[in-house]
Design an enzyme around this catalytic site. Sequence first.
Site, PDB file in Angstrom:
ATOM      1  N   SER A  50      -6.580  -0.592   9.851  1.00 47.17           N
ATOM      2  CA  SER A  50      -7.053  -1.981   9.405  1.00 47.17           C
ATOM      3  C   SER A  50      -8.449  -2.229  10.043  1.00 47.17           C
ATOM      4  CB  SER A  50      -5.983  -3.199  10.031  1.00 47.17           C
ATOM      5  OG  SER A  50      -6.640  -4.382   9.743  1.00 47.17           O
ATOM      6  N   ASN A  58       2.330   4.413   7.731  1.00 46.91           N
ATOM      7  CA  ASN A  58       1.433   3.034   6.820  1.00 46.91           C
ATOM      8  C   ASN A  58       2.040   1.894   7.346  1.00 46.91           C
ATOM      9  OD1 ASN A  58       0.681   1.603   4.326  1.00 46.91           O
ATOM     10  ND2 ASN A  58       2.768   1.620   4.210  1.00 46.91           N
ATOM     11  N   ILE A  94       0.725  -1.130   0.032  1.00 45.36           N
ATOM     12  CA  ILE A  94      -0.002  -0.045  -0.030  1.00 45.36           C
ATOM     13  C   ILE A  94       0.746   1.224  -0.069  1.00 45.36           C
ATOM     14  CG2 ILE A  94      -1.520   1.204   1.365  1.00 45.36           C
ATOM     15  CD1 ILE A  94      -2.741  -1.460   2.416  1.00 45.36           C
ATOM     16  N   LEU A 127      11.487   1.459  12.206  1.00 40.29           N
ATOM     17  CA  LEU A 127      10.761   2.082  12.807  1.00 40.29           C
ATOM     18  C   LEU A 127      10.244   1.841  14.415  1.00 40.29           C
ATOM     19  CD1 LEU A 127       8.567   2.747   9.847  1.00 40.29           C
ATOM     20  CD2 LEU A 127       9.774   4.399  10.914  1.00 40.29           C
ATOM     21  N   TYR A 186      -1.701  -6.641  17.116  1.00 46.83           N
ATOM     22  CA  TYR A 186      -1.846  -5.815  15.668  1.00 46.83           C
ATOM     23  C   TYR A 186      -3.375  -5.291  16.027  1.00 46.83           C
ATOM     24  CZ  TYR A 186      -2.683  -5.389  10.591  1.00 46.83           C
ATOM     25  OH  TYR A 186      -2.998  -4.919   9.408  1.00 46.83           O
ATOM     26  N   LYS A 216      -3.766  -1.182  15.652  1.00 46.16           N
ATOM     27  CA  LYS A 216      -5.036  -0.696  14.645  1.00 46.16           C
ATOM     28  C   LYS A 216      -6.045   0.088  15.090  1.00 46.16           C
ATOM     29  CE  LYS A 216      -2.482  -1.775  11.519  1.00 46.16           C
ATOM     30  NZ  LYS A 216      -1.674  -0.655  10.683  1.00 46.16           N
ATOM     31  N   THR A 236      -0.871  -7.558  -1.272  1.00 44.50           N
ATOM     32  CA  THR A 236       0.464  -6.784  -1.163  1.00 44.50           C
ATOM     33  C   THR A 236       1.344  -7.902  -0.682  1.00 44.50           C
ATOM     34  OG1 THR A 236      -0.039  -6.407   1.223  1.00 44.50           O
ATOM     35  CG2 THR A 236      -0.650  -4.743  -0.187  1.00 44.50           C
ATOM     36  N   ALA A 259      -9.538  -3.377   4.242  1.00 40.15           N
ATOM     37  CA  ALA A 259      -9.636  -4.794   4.639  1.00 40.15           C
ATOM     38  C   ALA A 259      -8.792  -6.080   3.917  1.00 40.15           C
ATOM     39  CB  ALA A 259     -10.997  -4.922   4.389  1.00 40.15           C
TER      40      ALA A 259
HETATM   41  P1  NAP Z   1       3.647  -4.797   3.105  1.00 38.38           P
HETATM   42  O1  NAP Z   1       3.460  -5.339   1.727  1.00 38.38           O
HETATM   43  O2  NAP Z   1       4.556  -5.618   3.995  1.00 38.38           O
HETATM   44  O3  NAP Z   1       4.471  -3.359   3.188  1.00 38.38           O
HETATM   45  C1  NAP Z   1       4.762  -2.756   4.463  1.00 38.38           C
HETATM   46  C2  NAP Z   1       5.986  -1.919   4.535  1.00 38.38           C
HETATM   47  O4  NAP Z   1       6.362  -1.561   5.737  1.00 38.38           O
HETATM   48  C3  NAP Z   1       7.095  -2.838   4.213  1.00 38.38           C
HETATM   49  O5  NAP Z   1       7.850  -1.923   3.089  1.00 38.38           O
HETATM   50  C4  NAP Z   1       7.867  -3.132   5.537  1.00 38.38           C
HETATM   51  O6  NAP Z   1       9.190  -3.312   5.300  1.00 38.38           O
HETATM   52  C5  NAP Z   1       7.458  -1.755   6.195  1.00 38.38           C
HETATM   53  N1  NAP Z   1       7.874  -2.086   7.670  1.00 38.38           N
HETATM   54  C6  NAP Z   1       7.042  -2.759   8.420  1.00 38.38           C
HETATM   55  N2  NAP Z   1       7.260  -2.744   9.631  1.00 38.38           N
HETATM   56  C7  NAP Z   1       8.592  -1.939   9.688  1.00 38.38           C
HETATM   57  C8  NAP Z   1       9.436  -1.445  10.674  1.00 38.38           C
HETATM   58  N3  NAP Z   1       9.077  -1.734  12.099  1.00 38.38           N
HETATM   59  N4  NAP Z   1      10.467  -0.465  10.347  1.00 38.38           N
HETATM   60  C9  NAP Z   1      10.444  -0.146   9.036  1.00 38.38           C
HETATM   61  N5  NAP Z   1       9.704  -0.670   7.940  1.00 38.38           N
HETATM   62  C10 NAP Z   1       8.700  -1.436   8.434  1.00 38.38           C
HETATM   63  O7  NAP Z   1       2.171  -4.191   3.835  1.00 38.38           O
HETATM   64  P2  NAP Z   1       0.836  -3.809   3.300  1.00 38.38           P
HETATM   65  O8  NAP Z   1      -0.065  -4.909   3.181  1.00 38.38           O
HETATM   66  O9  NAP Z   1       1.190  -3.058   2.280  1.00 38.38           O
HETATM   67  O10 NAP Z   1       0.464  -2.944   4.593  1.00 38.38           O
HETATM   68  C11 NAP Z   1       0.555  -1.546   4.964  1.00 38.38           C
HETATM   69  C12 NAP Z   1      -0.397  -0.952   5.783  1.00 38.38           C
HETATM   70  O11 NAP Z   1      -1.553  -1.456   5.594  1.00 38.38           O
HETATM   71  C13 NAP Z   1      -0.001  -1.803   7.325  1.00 38.38           C
HETATM   72  O12 NAP Z   1      -0.281  -0.964   8.219  1.00 38.38           O
HETATM   73  C14 NAP Z   1      -1.002  -2.885   7.449  1.00 38.38           C
HETATM   74  O13 NAP Z   1      -1.252  -3.206   8.878  1.00 38.38           O
HETATM   75  C15 NAP Z   1      -2.232  -2.290   6.713  1.00 38.38           C
HETATM   76  N6  NAP Z   1      -3.244  -3.096   6.176  1.00 38.38           N
HETATM   77  C16 NAP Z   1      -2.950  -3.657   5.141  1.00 38.38           C
HETATM   78  C17 NAP Z   1      -3.935  -4.924   4.637  1.00 38.38           C
HETATM   79  C18 NAP Z   1      -3.903  -5.757   3.432  1.00 38.38           C
HETATM   80  O14 NAP Z   1      -4.957  -6.530   3.253  1.00 38.38           O
HETATM   81  N7  NAP Z   1      -2.864  -5.606   2.688  1.00 38.38           N
HETATM   82  C19 NAP Z   1      -5.311  -4.933   5.471  1.00 38.38           C
HETATM   83  C20 NAP Z   1      -5.604  -4.054   6.402  1.00 38.38           C
HETATM   84  C21 NAP Z   1      -4.311  -3.047   6.839  1.00 38.38           C
HETATM   85  P3  NAP Z   1       9.968  -4.676   5.198  1.00 38.38           P
HETATM   86  O15 NAP Z   1       9.466  -5.371   3.921  1.00 38.38           O
HETATM   87  O16 NAP Z   1      11.441  -4.749   5.527  1.00 38.38           O
HETATM   88  O17 NAP Z   1       9.160  -5.595   6.386  1.00 38.38           O
END
Ligand code: NAP
Length: 262
Positions: free
Chosen positions: A142, A91, A19, A65, A155, A159, A190, A186
Amino acid sequence: MDLGIRDHVVIVTGGSKGIGEGICCCLADEQAIPVIVGRSPEEGNRLVEQFKSEGINAGYILAELANLEDCKSAVQQVSTIYGRIDALVNNAGANDGVGLEKGSPEGFLNSLKNNLHHYYYLAHYCLPWLKKSEGSIVNVSSKTAITGQGGTSAYAAAKGAQLALTREWAVELLKYNIRVNAVVPAEVMTPLYEKWISGFDQPAKKLAEITKKIPLGNRMTTKEEMAAMAVYLLSKQAAHMTGQFLYVDGGYVHLDRALAGA
Ligand code: NAP
């Protein structure tokens, strides 16, 4: 529609994939300056190089982070390089499955560090800059904050707290004309989601069961659809929106679940 964010410096945590990457690409399309703050330099620098090859200004700052000093230093670096910060997109995070029964107090605290604390740290250190720019914050939360999921206490708590902080900061920052809103995804495909779904015995079957329950189109939300809302919220077109939770989820959270598979 002119979003009015040309040359705006926007920090996007975890902006190199998923995202966050979608948000950075959308910002780049609007000629804003996305600055990725994250812990994977290869991916972060690759995206920045791609932007630069297209003539788009963008930056990458290395930060774990979960580490307070990294958060502080990241904001300092961005302000030194660009001389301004117009917006923050909190994010980064991961659904790490620290449950009540299958979990531990240590795991719970650690997960809050990874998912929640840096939302506050970044906002705190960005605040002097956001006051100058009358900027904006978007928190990515989330659906688990609203619906629960089971087996992921920390988590879900993080959230939920992000939504509470969205309202709390919206109130505290009214006097500075700083707007604070949240987007609530939701089901978005990704790298994080792929990893989560691959943990099931039959991932394809599980995915089909999930998408069947998404009312609008029985499909996942795209990262571009998430990004469009986040960037809109940062823009001057959303100048009178603050303290809002925007559910970009095909009706998943609010529509009648009897619609599943209809
Ligand atoms: P993603 O594909 O894993 O991307 C998240 C990014 O954040 C990655 O680059 C990750 O780095 C980085 N990151 C996570 N923790 C970190 C930390 N402690 N320090 C530095 N970088 C960090 O995840 P996403 O699905 O895009 O999710 C993005 C947001 O949307 C999150 O807050 C997630 O909870 C929320 N969300 C996603 C969904 C979904 O369906 N995808 C649903 C509900 C909520 P690394 O690759 O090095 O870990």
